[in-house]
Design an enzyme around this catalytic site. Sequence first.
Site, PDB file in Angstrom:
ATOM      1  N   GLY A 240     -29.055  -3.337 -63.304  1.00 15.33           N
ATOM      2  CA  GLY A 240     -27.851  -3.858 -63.945  1.00 15.33           C
ATOM      3  C   GLY A 240     -27.706  -3.311 -65.356  1.00 15.33           C
ATOM      4  O   GLY A 240     -26.717  -2.695 -65.701  1.00 15.33           O
ATOM      5  N   PHE A 241     -28.716  -3.544 -66.170  1.00 10.89           N
ATOM      6  CA  PHE A 241     -28.734  -3.076 -67.568  1.00 10.89           C
ATOM      7  C   PHE A 241     -27.571  -3.644 -68.372  1.00 10.89           C
ATOM      8  O   PHE A 241     -27.214  -3.097 -69.408  1.00 10.89           O
ATOM      9  CB  PHE A 241     -28.756  -1.539 -67.651  1.00 10.89           C
ATOM     10  CG  PHE A 241     -29.777  -0.915 -66.736  1.00 10.89           C
ATOM     11  CD1 PHE A 241     -31.124  -1.151 -66.939  1.00 10.89           C
ATOM     12  CD2 PHE A 241     -29.393  -0.129 -65.666  1.00 10.89           C
ATOM     13  CE1 PHE A 241     -32.066  -0.616 -66.083  1.00 10.89           C
ATOM     14  CE2 PHE A 241     -30.337   0.411 -64.801  1.00 10.89           C
ATOM     15  CZ  PHE A 241     -31.680   0.174 -65.018  1.00 10.89           C
TER      16      PHE A 241
ATOM     17  N   ILE B 148     -32.527  -8.879 -61.207  1.00 11.41           N
ATOM     18  CA  ILE B 148     -31.922  -7.543 -61.222  1.00 11.41           C
ATOM     19  C   ILE B 148     -32.985  -6.449 -61.256  1.00 11.41           C
ATOM     20  O   ILE B 148     -32.733  -5.332 -61.661  1.00 11.41           O
ATOM     21  CB  ILE B 148     -30.939  -7.405 -62.407  1.00 11.41           C
ATOM     22  CG1 ILE B 148     -31.659  -7.646 -63.742  1.00 11.41           C
ATOM     23  CG2 ILE B 148     -29.791  -8.383 -62.253  1.00 11.41           C
ATOM     24  CD1 ILE B 148     -30.798  -7.349 -64.959  1.00 11.41           C
ATOM     25  N   GLY B 149     -34.165  -6.812 -60.814  1.00 14.63           N
ATOM     26  CA  GLY B 149     -35.257  -5.849 -60.851  1.00 14.63           C
ATOM     27  C   GLY B 149     -36.233  -6.185 -61.959  1.00 14.63           C
ATOM     28  O   GLY B 149     -37.191  -5.465 -62.225  1.00 14.63           O
TER      29      GLY B 149
ATOM     30  N   LYS C 217     -41.861 -15.334 -73.913  1.00 13.83           N
ATOM     31  CA  LYS C 217     -40.624 -14.894 -74.565  1.00 13.83           C
ATOM     32  C   LYS C 217     -40.064 -13.724 -73.733  1.00 13.83           C
ATOM     33  O   LYS C 217     -40.810 -13.031 -73.059  1.00 13.83           O
ATOM     34  CB  LYS C 217     -40.912 -14.424 -75.991  1.00 13.83           C
ATOM     35  CG  LYS C 217     -41.669 -15.476 -76.825  1.00 13.83           C
ATOM     36  CD  LYS C 217     -41.685 -15.162 -78.314  1.00 13.83           C
ATOM     37  CE  LYS C 217     -42.796 -14.209 -78.705  1.00 13.83           C
ATOM     38  NZ  LYS C 217     -42.961 -14.111 -80.193  1.00 13.83           N
ATOM     39  N   GLY C 218     -38.786 -13.504 -73.802  1.00 22.12           N
ATOM     40  CA  GLY C 218     -38.188 -12.453 -72.978  1.00 22.12           C
ATOM     41  C   GLY C 218     -38.631 -11.069 -73.420  1.00 22.12           C
ATOM     42  O   GLY C 218     -38.994 -10.848 -74.569  1.00 22.12           O
TER      43      GLY C 218
ATOM     44  N   GLY D  32     -37.048  -7.994 -71.693  1.00 15.22           N
ATOM     45  CA  GLY D  32     -36.238  -6.955 -71.054  1.00 15.22           C
ATOM     46  C   GLY D  32     -35.638  -5.972 -72.040  1.00 15.22           C
ATOM     47  O   GLY D  32     -35.531  -4.786 -71.767  1.00 15.22           O
ATOM     48  N   GLU D  33     -35.223  -6.450 -73.188  1.00 10.42           N
ATOM     49  CA  GLU D  33     -34.519  -5.560 -74.122  1.00 10.42           C
ATOM     50  C   GLU D  33     -35.461  -4.884 -75.124  1.00 10.42           C
ATOM     51  O   GLU D  33     -35.255  -3.742 -75.504  1.00 10.42           O
ATOM     52  CB  GLU D  33     -33.460  -6.307 -74.964  1.00 10.42           C
ATOM     53  CG  GLU D  33     -32.845  -7.537 -74.347  1.00 10.42           C
ATOM     54  CD  GLU D  33     -31.746  -7.276 -73.345  1.00 10.42           C
ATOM     55  OE1 GLU D  33     -30.970  -6.329 -73.549  1.00 10.42           O
ATOM     56  OE2 GLU D  33     -31.679  -8.020 -72.349  1.00 10.42           O
TER      57      GLU D  33
END
Lengths: 326, 727
Positions: B225-226, B454-455, B688-689, B691-692
Amino acid sequence: MRPFTFQRIQSLDQASARKANDGHQCIAGGTNLLDLMKKNITVPEVLLDITKALPDQIETTAKGIRIGAMVRNSAAANHDLIRSKFPLVSKALLAGASPQIRNMASIGGNLLQRTRCPYFYDTTLPCNKRNPGTGCGAIDGENRMSAIVGYSTECVAVHPSDLCIALAALDANVIIRTTDKKETIIPFKDFHRLPGETPEQDNNLPVSGIITAVDIPSNQFFKNAAYVKLRDRESYAFALISVAAALELNGNKIVQARLASGGVAHKPWRWYEAEAFLKGKNATLETFQKAAAIVVKETKPLSNNAFKVPMLKGAVEVALQNCLNA
Amino acid sequence: MAEGRVEGISKVTGSGKYAAEYKVDNVCYGVIVGSTIPAGEIEAYHLDDAKEVAGVLDIITHLNRPSIPAFENEESIKKSGFSLPVLHTDKVFFKGQPIALVIAETLEDATYAASLVTATYKQSSFNVDFDTTHPSIPLAGTGKERGTMDAWSNAAFVADAEYNIKHEVHNPMEMHATIATWVSKDKLKLWDKNQGVNNVQGTLSRLWKMPAANIEVISEFVGGGFGAGLLVWPHVLMTVMAAQQVKRPVKVVLTRPQMFTLVGYRPQAWQKVKIGADKDGNFLGILHQSKHSKSVYDNYREGITRISRMLYKIPNAKTEEATVSLNLSAPTWMRGPGDCSGAFGLECAIDELSYQLKKDPVQLRLQNLATEIDPDTQKPWSTNFLNECVEKGAANIEWAKYRKAQPASVKEGDWMIGYGMACGMWFAGRSKASAGIKMQKDGTISVETAMTDIGTGTGTGMQNIAHDNLGIPKNKIKVNLGNSNLPAAPSQGGSTGLSTMSGAVVAACNEFRKKIAELASVVDEAYKHVNPADIVFTKNGVALQTQGNRPVSYENIFAKNNLEIIDVQATSGPGEERQKYAFCSGAAHFVRVKVHAKTGKVKVDKIVSVVDAGYVVNDKAAANQISGAAVGGLGMALTEEQLVDHKLGCVVGNDLAGYHFPVNADAPIIDVSFIGKPDVNINPAGAKGLGEVGIIGMAPAVANAIYNATGKRLRNLPITPDKVLMA
Ligand SMILES: Cc1cc2nc3c(=O)[nH]c(=O)nc-3n(C[C@H](O)[C@H](O)[C@H](O)COP(=O)(O)OP(=O)(O)OC[C@H]3O[C@@H](n4cnc5c(N)ncnc54)[C@H](O)[C@@H]3O)c2cc1C
């Protein structure tokens, strides 16, 4: 995609006879043609599947080697004889596309693949090659990938093949069958065309012509050959600049040299003047630098691709140097 | 190493279904026709040729489409919040804007017929040239200003430079696709590629003015998705309209070229960073300005300068931003939106400053990092171990041993070698979400939520968390995701997925324990007064940890309560901790590059990323996120650029051969490690996230390494070989 008829062709005669008809087009590996059809750039009515009709062997001949037109790019690249006696061909092939595409792509199709100029690839944009008379979008648009020699005001596209650069350097011959059953031989340097006033024509293949094979004469370049390709990523990208270089050496003396480039012109481009300069010289960095300077003298970059000149110069030097460590 | 993904087998065997792969009875196919001009009005459509193609069922345009209730008039369109009233306007804002949808029995028929649709337009003037337009667009202050700009006008050292980033495109592997079917007159069902089924459901409910409960959205498997899947895009509305029009299920799959204009992109950006330090390298002040492109019809904006207010102790800080409207389609969030672009300016500027100061950039950062207090909100960070990331990264790449302070001083033949580093930071968010647990009679459970995976490994993380909490073996925990009928959850985005779900899953586990205690007490009274946390789940039933075991079989629980299934749900979200603390994830990226002196070729041959993302729930999935982000960062740094033709007013080279995201051969082995210390305040998992944060700071690390290798400061991304050569 426009509906089309699909015909399996059994013989070369049948292939050339049918190809002469309007709206008929051959399909070999399909890696280029299908893209062009999906984008409505080529809209054949009849597809002639020639995969069974074309020779698919690599054979030695009295004068060298013959590569059947249906030999897959990966098969040719990995063939013992090509790797040992014509390594430049193998190197150029392996620098092209991706393994999946090379597994499908044929030698004949590789010669006939069409330019990757983005204006050619989008039917909503002007392009004289795709749609004569609509103008050249690239000439004052995004022409970073475009030509620096041999272009015209009608077209600045470059030929995308890597294989063809090696074949041009090695003076290959294209073997062609036409309807009159004659075998025509076109020397590689005369096979592809410059755009001039008729950029829609990529090459001099006759209307009924089927490429049956490519011949490469035996040569002494196999010890010292190199292919350098610069691109926007490490694989699966077309050349910004590529250089095929080959030297025949006697000790440190250059007996003969070959230099050709991709990413610079509408056809695989030979640097004859630099080759002549190299002949008889010692194979030193200084010689190579001078040869590279001669190469770039011929170039005339466009608005967005001035970088190709120093890049070409560097690539020629590196390719010649790599010949010594091949 | 942790075990693989819960969805791994389904993905590699092809049994997992992506949106376009569902078999729906009686489905027909829609193909979008785009405008061929960048600005103007549609005067007439020419549909006759297309209509003659066998199999064509209908062609919808703004003249004959079923109307979307919220697009009734100009006023309601404005209120709808949907910026492109697709097929409800004759206006054209960008080339490729959907102007018609051809619906046919087969994809082939629809595709062919779509190629025959044309329109006549009244053309108007247009502008797609960001570089020449932005200088005339005024900046406006953004965020909280600190101190004054005068206070550091005499700074001993000042770096002041402009940086540019080209328009980048997400290009997930899976093309966006929608299958829409009106199950009845007022019930809609969609299989749709997106990052948030409840968001799609809510948006369609608003636009069609129908209850959300009447709309089911399924997005069980998502092929990347990104950020492109965070919004509902025009093709989704077109598919729903088409299904209404032909009264059949309709499927629309975007083509790859359409992926370049119909589902967003990272906007082109200009930045200017001026940063000052005293003679010891203490930062005194920063002025960070930025402008980014957007579409004329949309108001997207991303906070490019925000990172400059968060990362370092800087007493005086001012940030200004603006957007530049162009006749291009709308941009959107793309991995690390805003901060990823901003970090390029900030972290390159700091590198420039370090060379002026003759100070190791690692030391300069360690000295100035704001690891105690968030300079922007003045709240203490809940946890911030960015300093440890920097130290560990420097150790892992052997920075002290190999990195030379003098640029262009290490050569291997024609190759110049250099080292660079940069930091990244991303707010560690958490939202409210619900999760459910269902137990079958055999003691297996499923953990469920509407959130998509989303992966990112969200499903796997949820399984891990449920396993940790309940002790039920992982092979007895199924995960169900990506259906709007499941317990509600926000979209998967902004690195909040796992942080959000961990709270919901733990809450559901607690609820489940309570429920089990209640149900077991029907069998054995002792369970009436147990602490639910005391319950252990065994192969055949439950037991108590401390109060003398007292096993009760699942069989008995189900039988005595007359149940077929045990079903609980719980909701959890952030609370007071958000008032007390600021939350962030951090990363330090180190790279080694080789730059070829004669050809300009850049080869990144080593990447070290060290990430502070709290507790790492699943190290395999987490490392996978970071290495994927690193490759995305390489693309931003070196290869990715959407070409735009200013004269013709459109993007060019809109395919995967023309747009160069990196391939495997571009990526070196990426050495990923985590600090791994839980953040006890953020959520029950302490995670904590992440992905970014893996992409934020990667591009400047590469650019800084190129400077160290060559002495050339390249401030315009992507740094393609031509720029290296011509610098
Ligand atoms: C994404 C991508 C990247 C690529 N990158 C590179 C690269 O880096 N370097 C490179 O060199 N190439 C690259 N290629 C191109 C690839 O090499 C060509 O597509 C391939 O060689 C074409 O061979 P084919 O057999 O598939 O031809 P087809 O697609 O089958 O045919 C191409 C054309 O040749 C005609 N034709 C084929 N065989 C004959 C014959 N024997 N006689 C007469 N006419 C014939 C067809 O009618 C058609 O017009 C790339 C392709 C793709 C899709």
